[in-house]
Write an enzyme that holds these catalytic residues in place. Structure first.
Site, short mmCIF file in Angstrom:
data_model
loop_
_atom_site.label_atom_id
_atom_site.label_comp_id
_atom_site.label_asym_id
_atom_site.label_seq_id
_atom_site.Cartn_x
_atom_site.Cartn_y
_atom_site.Cartn_z
N HIS A 1 0.82 -1.22 0.00
CA HIS A 1 0.00 0.00 0.00
C HIS A 1 0.85 1.27 0.00
O HIS A 1 0.33 2.38 -0.17
CB HIS A 1 -0.92 0.00 1.22
CG HIS A 1 -2.22 0.71 1.01
ND1 HIS A 1 -2.49 1.43 -0.13
CD2 HIS A 1 -3.33 0.82 1.79
CE1 HIS A 1 -3.71 1.95 -0.04
NE2 HIS A 1 -4.23 1.60 1.12
N ASP B 1 -2.23 2.19 -4.56
CA ASP B 1 -3.44 2.66 -3.89
C ASP B 1 -4.56 1.64 -4.07
O ASP B 1 -4.50 0.77 -4.95
CB ASP B 1 -3.87 4.02 -4.46
CG ASP B 1 -2.86 5.12 -4.15
OD1 ASP B 1 -2.20 5.02 -3.10
OD2 ASP B 1 -2.73 6.05 -4.96
#
Length: 505
Positions: free
Chosen positions: A476, A480
């Protein structure tokens, strides 16, 4: 005059201590006869004679610390020098060829083979031969285990295994000597005499062998305040090494009967403890454990899920699998469909095919696809290079070939390096759902699962469809949620309508 210098000691090791000289100035030496023994922080290194001749002088005496490639001694070469060692055990008039025949032929060193890029050491896992055994050229002598692969060591020549230098469980550096083979016609005849000629090291306890310990070991014993008889020497002729001293100190410091309590465990009833089995983790398993934990500690791992209707992919595979196999000589499986679908999706969401390097993001304009494979030794991930440029047939052949090599333990380090994305198929074991862990430094991994018939609502009607859950774990920090979901949706779309792959849609 030939110089005897300090050999390569291993990565990051820059110096050693001269522990013992086996020869003195004026002694005759044969090619590859041991001259002296060096001791480093981790290993003991024997220095063989590079030529036959006479040891004219010793430059670095016992106890001196020397650097890599430092001068240890000088040897004067001479025509009769090679026969000198044999003269002590044979009539003076015996010729060099006759002496060689009695000692079993020329000595051939068995060395650690090339282990692969960045791999500097290995552990001896199994010896298939013992001292005195006759071996054929290229016959397997032993097996080494590195962080990722097992490496078999073949005999470089036919003859008799006269000495094993690194026993099972030993960790050896790249290019270390493992054993010595006496080659030639007389090798097998000389073999039975070899064990009888050298039982001395094992015959007496290390503390009573009379062999002089290395200076590093003596210093370590003095600093620890322990006696020589508390140390079991594992070096040549029962000599103690620094590692032996460290073991003795650790044993003395540990509470004697309570050694199993060193690892934090709940109390185990005596009858249960007697039925337990404690096995040391293999180097491969230790590396797997470390890398997976490092991935969790370093990356911000998040997993997104979806499901795919495998109806169209299964129908297409069923329709063409026989023709495909007939033409290409490879079985048409599901992995080529998933590999193609992932390559297609990675073009649209390149950050899933990228990695973090410090404060930079490195985007890969190619796909080196890692295909996770379970083996008896543990999980390995062979890499299909430039999978985005391959046809279905090329992908299937590459997966089949690397899968077989993985199961046989034949993969090289190069075949498991450089992957940019990984596919893990837990469905072959019956997994219905899982959250795969990233394979660092990659930023994405797709988890495939079991195909299971489930009731689905299709155009307002309930129908039974072959469904598979998909899981994408991603880093992450650079991927995204939108990108991760988009990637998984593109894989789903390609598998539910495989014609999209042909149209590049």
């Amino acid at each position: 005059m030939t110089e005897v210098r300090v050999p390569t000691l291993g990565e990051s090791v820059t110096e050693a201590t001269v522990a013992t000289w086996f020869k003195k100035p004026g002694d005759s030496v044969a090619v590859d006869e041991m001259l002296c023994e060096l001791e480093t922080d981790k290993v003991t290194v024997e220095v063989p004679s590079p030529v036959a001749g006479t040891l004219s002088d010793i430059v670095a005496g016992e106890g001196e610390t020397v650097g890599v490639d430092a001068l240890l001694a000088n040897i004067s070469e001479g025509a009769g020098a090679a026969a000198a060692p044999a003269a002590a055990a044979a009539p003076a008039a015996q010729s060099a060829p006759e002496a060689e025949a009695e000692t079993g032929g020329a000595a051939v060193d068995v060395m650690v083979p090339t282990l692969g890029e960045s791999v500097t050491e290995a552990t001896i896992s199994t010896w298939f031969k013992k001292v005195g055994d006759t071996v054929a050229q290229d016959e397997m002598l032993c097996e080494l285990e590195t962080d990722k692969v097992s490496v078999e060591v073949p005999a470089p020549a036919a003859g008799t295994l006269t000495e094993i230098i690194a026993n099972e469980g030993y960790t050896v550096q790249a290019d270390a000597k493992l054993a010595i083979i006496a080659s030639g016609a007389g090798a097998s005849a000389a073999a039975p005499a070899a064990p009888a000629a050298a039982p001395a090291p094992a015959a007496a306890p290390a503390s009573a062998s009379g062999a002089k310990d290395g200076p590093a070991a003596e210093k370590a014993m003095a600093e620890a305040g322990i006696n020589r008889d508390q140390v079991t020497g594992t070096g040549r002729d029962g000599r103690a090494t620094k590692a032996d001293v460290a073991k003795a100190v650790a044993a003395a410091a540990a509470p004697a009967p309570a050694a199993p309590a060193a690892a934090p465990r709940a109390p185990v009833p005596a009858d249960d403890a007697a039925r337990e089995e404690r096995v040391k983790m293999t180097r491969l398993r230790q590396t797997i454990a470390r890398r997976l934990k490092d991935a969790q500690n370093t990356a911000a791992i998040l997993t997104t899920y979806n499901e795919v209707d495998m109806t169209e992919t299964m129908a297409l595979r069923k329709e063409y699998k026989d023709l495909f196999e007939k033409k290409h000589g490879a079985r048409l499986g599901f992995m080529s469909f998933f590999t193609k679908a992932c390559c297609h999706a990675l073009k649209e969401v390149p950050e899933v095919n990228a990695e973090i390097d410090g404060t930079d993001i490195v985007y890969k304009n190619f796909v080196h696809m890692g295909i996770a494979a379970g083996t008896p030794q543990g999980l390995v991930v062979p890499v299909i290079r430039d999978a985005d440029k391959m046809s279905f047939a090329e992908i299937e052949k590459a997966i089949a070939e690397k899968g077989k090599r993985a199961r046989d333990g034949k993969l090289s380090m190069a075949e498991m390096q450089g992957g940019t994305f990984t596919i893990s198929n837990g469905g072959v074991y019956g997994s219905l759902m899982s959250s795969p862990i990233l394979n660092p430094p990659q930023s994405g991994i797709l988890g495939m699962h079991k195909i299971q018939d489930r009731p689905m609502v299709i155009n307002g009607e309930i129908k039974i469809r072959p469904m598979m859950y998909l899981a994408l774990s991603y880093d992450h920090r650079i991927v995204d949620g939108k990108g991760a979901v988009t990637f998984l949706v593109r894989v789903k779309e390609a598998l539910e309508d495989p014609r999209r792959l042909l149209m590049d849609l």
